[in-house]
Scaffold this motif. Structure first.
Motif, PDB file in Angstrom:
ATOM      1  N   MET A   1      30.415 -54.730 -61.627  1.00 54.93           N
ATOM      2  CA  MET A   1      29.297 -55.653 -61.502  1.00 54.93           C
ATOM      3  C   MET A   1      28.061 -54.875 -61.093  1.00 54.93           C
ATOM      4  SD  MET A   1      28.987 -59.023 -59.138  1.00 54.93           S
ATOM      5  CE  MET A   1      29.204 -58.048 -57.647  1.00 54.93           C
ATOM      6  N   SER A   2      27.036 -54.909 -61.859  1.00 57.07           N
ATOM      7  CA  SER A   2      25.835 -54.143 -61.575  1.00 57.07           C
ATOM      8  C   SER A   2      24.845 -54.968 -60.803  1.00 57.07           C
ATOM      9  CB  SER A   2      25.198 -53.671 -62.886  1.00 57.07           C
ATOM     10  OG  SER A   2      24.854 -54.781 -63.670  1.00 57.07           O
ATOM     11  N   ALA A   3      24.055 -54.277 -60.001  1.00 53.36           N
ATOM     12  CA  ALA A   3      23.036 -54.965 -59.214  1.00 53.36           C
ATOM     13  C   ALA A   3      21.912 -55.425 -60.121  1.00 53.36           C
ATOM     14  CB  ALA A   3      22.484 -54.035 -58.135  1.00 53.36           C
ATOM     15  N   ALA A   4      21.214 -56.467 -59.664  1.00 59.70           N
ATOM     16  CA  ALA A   4      20.085 -56.971 -60.435  1.00 59.70           C
ATOM     17  C   ALA A   4      18.918 -55.997 -60.365  1.00 59.70           C
ATOM     18  CB  ALA A   4      19.656 -58.339 -59.891  1.00 59.70           C
ATOM     19  N   ARG A   5      18.097 -55.985 -61.417  1.00 58.68           N
ATOM     20  CA  ARG A   5      16.927 -55.127 -61.441  1.00 58.68           C
ATOM     21  C   ARG A   5      15.882 -55.655 -60.455  1.00 58.68           C
ATOM     22  NH1 ARG A   5      19.860 -52.157 -63.547  1.00 58.68           N
ATOM     23  NH2 ARG A   5      19.748 -51.233 -65.599  1.00 58.68           N
ATOM     24  N   PRO A   6      15.067 -54.764 -59.885  1.00 60.21           N
ATOM     25  CA  PRO A   6      14.039 -55.202 -58.956  1.00 60.21           C
ATOM     26  C   PRO A   6      13.122 -56.222 -59.587  1.00 60.21           C
ATOM     27  CG  PRO A   6      14.274 -52.809 -58.889  1.00 60.21           C
ATOM     28  CD  PRO A   6      15.087 -53.295 -60.035  1.00 60.21           C
ATOM     29  N   GLY A   7      12.707 -57.197 -58.769  1.00 60.30           N
ATOM     30  CA  GLY A   7      11.797 -58.215 -59.247  1.00 60.30           C
ATOM     31  C   GLY A   7      10.350 -57.840 -58.941  1.00 60.30           C
ATOM     32  N   GLY A  61      18.359 -66.280 -65.462  1.00 59.70           N
ATOM     33  CA  GLY A  61      19.052 -66.346 -66.741  1.00 59.70           C
ATOM     34  C   GLY A  61      20.448 -65.761 -66.672  1.00 59.70           C
ATOM     35  N   ARG A  62      20.602 -64.631 -65.946  1.00 60.78           N
ATOM     36  CA  ARG A  62      21.932 -64.041 -65.803  1.00 60.78           C
ATOM     37  C   ARG A  62      22.870 -64.989 -65.066  1.00 60.78           C
ATOM     38  NH1 ARG A  62      18.883 -59.362 -65.292  1.00 60.78           N
ATOM     39  NH2 ARG A  62      18.729 -59.502 -63.017  1.00 60.78           N
ATOM     40  N   PHE A  63      22.344 -65.665 -64.055  1.00 61.25           N
ATOM     41  CA  PHE A  63      23.182 -66.631 -63.345  1.00 61.25           C
ATOM     42  C   PHE A  63      23.604 -67.754 -64.296  1.00 61.25           C
ATOM     43  CE2 PHE A  63      23.421 -70.752 -61.202  1.00 61.25           C
ATOM     44  CZ  PHE A  63      24.474 -70.518 -60.317  1.00 61.25           C
ATOM     45  N   ALA A  64      22.657 -68.251 -65.092  1.00 66.03           N
ATOM     46  CA  ALA A  64      22.957 -69.357 -65.993  1.00 66.03           C
ATOM     47  C   ALA A  64      24.001 -68.987 -67.038  1.00 66.03           C
ATOM     48  CB  ALA A  64      21.677 -69.831 -66.682  1.00 66.03           C
ATOM     49  N   VAL A  65      24.092 -67.691 -67.377  1.00 63.31           N
ATOM     50  CA  VAL A  65      25.018 -67.253 -68.422  1.00 63.31           C
ATOM     51  C   VAL A  65      26.332 -66.746 -67.852  1.00 63.31           C
ATOM     52  CG1 VAL A  65      25.360 -65.580 -70.279  1.00 63.31           C
ATOM     53  CG2 VAL A  65      23.148 -66.726 -70.018  1.00 63.31           C
ATOM     54  N   HIS A  66      26.271 -65.972 -66.757  1.00 58.91           N
ATOM     55  CA  HIS A  66      27.450 -65.238 -66.294  1.00 58.91           C
ATOM     56  C   HIS A  66      28.129 -65.821 -65.066  1.00 58.91           C
ATOM     57  CE1 HIS A  66      26.773 -62.094 -69.191  1.00 58.91           C
ATOM     58  NE2 HIS A  66      25.540 -61.893 -68.751  1.00 58.91           N
ATOM     59  N   ALA A  67      27.492 -66.728 -64.363  1.00 52.93           N
ATOM     60  CA  ALA A  67      28.148 -67.299 -63.182  1.00 52.93           C
ATOM     61  C   ALA A  67      29.355 -68.122 -63.617  1.00 52.93           C
ATOM     62  CB  ALA A  67      27.164 -68.165 -62.408  1.00 52.93           C
ATOM     63  N   PRO A  68      30.343 -68.292 -62.739  1.00 53.37           N
ATOM     64  CA  PRO A  68      31.498 -69.123 -63.086  1.00 53.37           C
ATOM     65  C   PRO A  68      31.062 -70.521 -63.504  1.00 53.37           C
ATOM     66  CG  PRO A  68      31.893 -67.934 -61.044  1.00 53.37           C
ATOM     67  CD  PRO A  68      30.466 -67.699 -61.395  1.00 53.37           C
ATOM     68  N   SER A 145      23.593 -64.531 -56.486  1.00 58.04           N
ATOM     69  CA  SER A 145      24.836 -64.316 -57.229  1.00 58.04           C
ATOM     70  C   SER A 145      24.750 -63.148 -58.190  1.00 58.04           C
ATOM     71  CB  SER A 145      25.206 -65.595 -58.000  1.00 58.04           C
ATOM     72  OG  SER A 145      25.453 -66.669 -57.120  1.00 58.04           O
ATOM     73  N   THR A 146      23.537 -62.693 -58.503  1.00 55.72           N
ATOM     74  CA  THR A 146      23.382 -61.571 -59.431  1.00 55.72           C
ATOM     75  C   THR A 146      23.364 -60.223 -58.715  1.00 55.72           C
ATOM     76  OG1 THR A 146      20.957 -61.598 -59.349  1.00 55.72           O
ATOM     77  CG2 THR A 146      22.013 -63.069 -60.935  1.00 55.72           C
ATOM     78  N   LEU A 147      23.419 -60.220 -57.374  1.00 49.24           N
ATOM     79  CA  LEU A 147      23.317 -58.988 -56.606  1.00 49.24           C
ATOM     80  C   LEU A 147      24.665 -58.290 -56.491  1.00 49.24           C
ATOM     81  CD1 LEU A 147      20.987 -60.160 -53.692  1.00 49.24           C
ATOM     82  CD2 LEU A 147      20.333 -59.044 -55.836  1.00 49.24           C
ATOM     83  N   SER A 148      24.616 -57.040 -56.093  1.00 45.92           N
ATOM     84  CA  SER A 148      25.835 -56.288 -55.831  1.00 45.92           C
ATOM     85  C   SER A 148      26.462 -56.752 -54.523  1.00 45.92           C
ATOM     86  CB  SER A 148      25.523 -54.790 -55.745  1.00 45.92           C
ATOM     87  OG  SER A 148      24.719 -54.532 -54.596  1.00 45.92           O
TER      88      SER A 148
END
Length: 452
Positions: A1-7, A61-68, A145-148
């Motif tokens: 699981m990769s960390a999210a890119r800086p905002g 967007g990553r949460f909307a696609v990859h979260a359970p 949820s997108t963080l490491s």
């Protein structure tokens, strides 16, 4: 699981999503403990959360696609429920809903006739406020949820640090017998610890949540940090007792059980000297916990603040059973649709039994489970049960596979929230809603990995 890119583009780690969420946690801690009566404070926290959502669209967007799927469904339905209650309905529909006779009568008295469209909610401004309060936990869940795992630990340590700061502030307040240092215009006794909240039950629960996290965040490979977390957890539990909140004092059993569970895990470990060091730390924490309990018992026997807190269990004077009875009756009048999120104060007065009327106004049901039943009917109960199921299942998964202790601690803290909600209203302020969002982030870690 990769960390999210800086905002926020150009500021790198300084403005990374982790740092942004840490700022949100601190802001909610400082401003969000007063509840609905402090709208400007809440608005500041909510606007900051909206800013973070706007600045981190890809992470959302990553949460909307990859979260359970189950987590995404819970978040979506929780946000949608108050919005659906605001949608205007034709008269043939809303007039057929249970409990709308008084609304129709008021329309007739105002000369509006019976052809007006109306929402399911009996107070749209209150329901809109309820939706706005969900922005902060939703932001934490979507971005966190997108963080490491390391970043999630950092978020949780931030919450623990806020608990330590609250304890220091509470000590200052008690030192002055609550004559200064209070953030809200409460009318407390001189021995009640409020810290940054307007409700001592919320203060006590905040300390219990902090203790659960402090006991489980430290990596066993770092015995000194483990020891520091254990000591901080004990201090937070003492703070929970000093709030004189009976529910919070009972809930201190949960982090103590968590400590026992982790000590058992230490005892079962076999390995090199590093593991024996961890076991030694565990033994020290066990002895320290026993000594602390002994000191609390001695203090209670000698009188003082701890004794005042324990004596409250002897006070049987309470009007909560009457409020629960009337709330249950009122809920039946609006079942199964409910009266609308956050409308309790508007509708309860219509159904309060005359024999239970007193000079004090029941602004809350003093049971979030019953209040949700009244306000959102079967949909609210199903959602609440779904969140509880998520907490229990995720906690079991974290305990069984590893265990990943931050997830176990978050599960225990979530159970504490659900338990206090039986007799109080813990999730009616922004600080504890923020904490609830953080717990969901910690619980969802392993599930998200599996989903990917």
């Amino acid at each position: 699981m990769s960390a999210a890119r800086p905002g926020l583009g150009t500021a790198g780690r300084i403005l990374s999503p982790r740092v942004q969420l840490q700022a949100l946690i601190v802001l909610a801690f400082l401003l969000g403990g007063g509840g609905v009566a402090y709208g400007l404070n809440n608005l500041a926290v909510q606007l900051f959360a909206l800013l973070l959502l706007a600045a981190n669209g890809p992470a959302v967007g990553r949460f909307a696609v990859h979260a359970p799927f189950f987590l995404r469904l819970l978040v979506l339905l929780t946000l949608a429920l108050p919005l659906v209650q605001l949608v205007p309905l034709p008269p043939a529909i809303w007039q057929a809903l249970p409990g709308r006779e008084a609304v129709l009568a008021s329309h007739m008295l105002a000369g509006l006739g019976d052809g007006q469209w109306a929402a399911l909610s009996l107070d749209r401004s209150r329901t809109l406020t309820a939706f706005a309060s969900l922005i902060v936990p939703a932001t934490l869940i979507a971005l966190g949820s997108t963080l490491s795992d390391a970043d999630k630990r950092a978020l949780a340590w931030t919450a623990v640090a806020c608990g330590a700061a609250a304890l220091v502030l509470g000590a200052v307040q008690l030192q002055g017998a609550n004559t200064y240092g209070l953030l809200y215009p409460v009318d407390p006794g001189p021995n009640i610890l409020y810290a940054t909240f307007a409700n001592r039950n919320s203060t006590g629960l905040f300390f219990v949540i902090g203790a659960c996290l402090a006991l489980t965040l430290a990596d066993p490979a770092r015995p000194r940090v483990l020891l520091a977390g254990g000591i901080l957890a004990v201090l937070l539990l003492i703070g929970a007792i000093l709030t004189q909140s009976r529910s919070s004092m009972v809930l201190t059993a949960l982090p103590l059980a968590l400590l026992l569970l982790r000590l058992i895990a230490f005892a079962l470990r076999r390995g090199p000297r590093a593991d024996r060091k961890v076991a030694a730390v565990g033994l020290f924490l066990a002895l320290g916990g026993a000594l602390t309990l002994g000191a609390i018992a001695y203090s209670a026997a000698q009188g003082g603040r701890v004794a005042d807190a324990i004596v409250r269990f002897e006070d049987r004077r309470t009007d909560r059973p009457e409020m629960w009875e009337d709330t249950l009756y009122a809920a039946g009048q609006y079942w199964p649709a409910g009266s609308g999120a956050a409308t309790f104060d508007e509708v309860f007065q219509l159904h309060e039994s005359l024999e239970y009327v007193s000079p004090r106004k029941a602004g809350r049901a003093h049971s979030d489970w019953l209040e949700v039943t009244l306000e959102s009917g079967i949909a609210g109960l199903v959602l609440a049960a779904g969140w509880l199921l998520f907490v229990l299942f995720s906690s079991w998964q974290h305990l069984r596979r590893g265990p990943w202790w931050p997830g176990v601690g978050a599960g225990m803290a979530g159970i504490a929230i659900a338990a206090q909600a039986l007799i109080d209203y813990p999730l009616r302020n922004q600080t504890l809603l923020c904490m609830a969002g953080l717990l969901v982030v910690l619980l969802a870690t392993r599930l998200r990995e599996k989903a990917e």
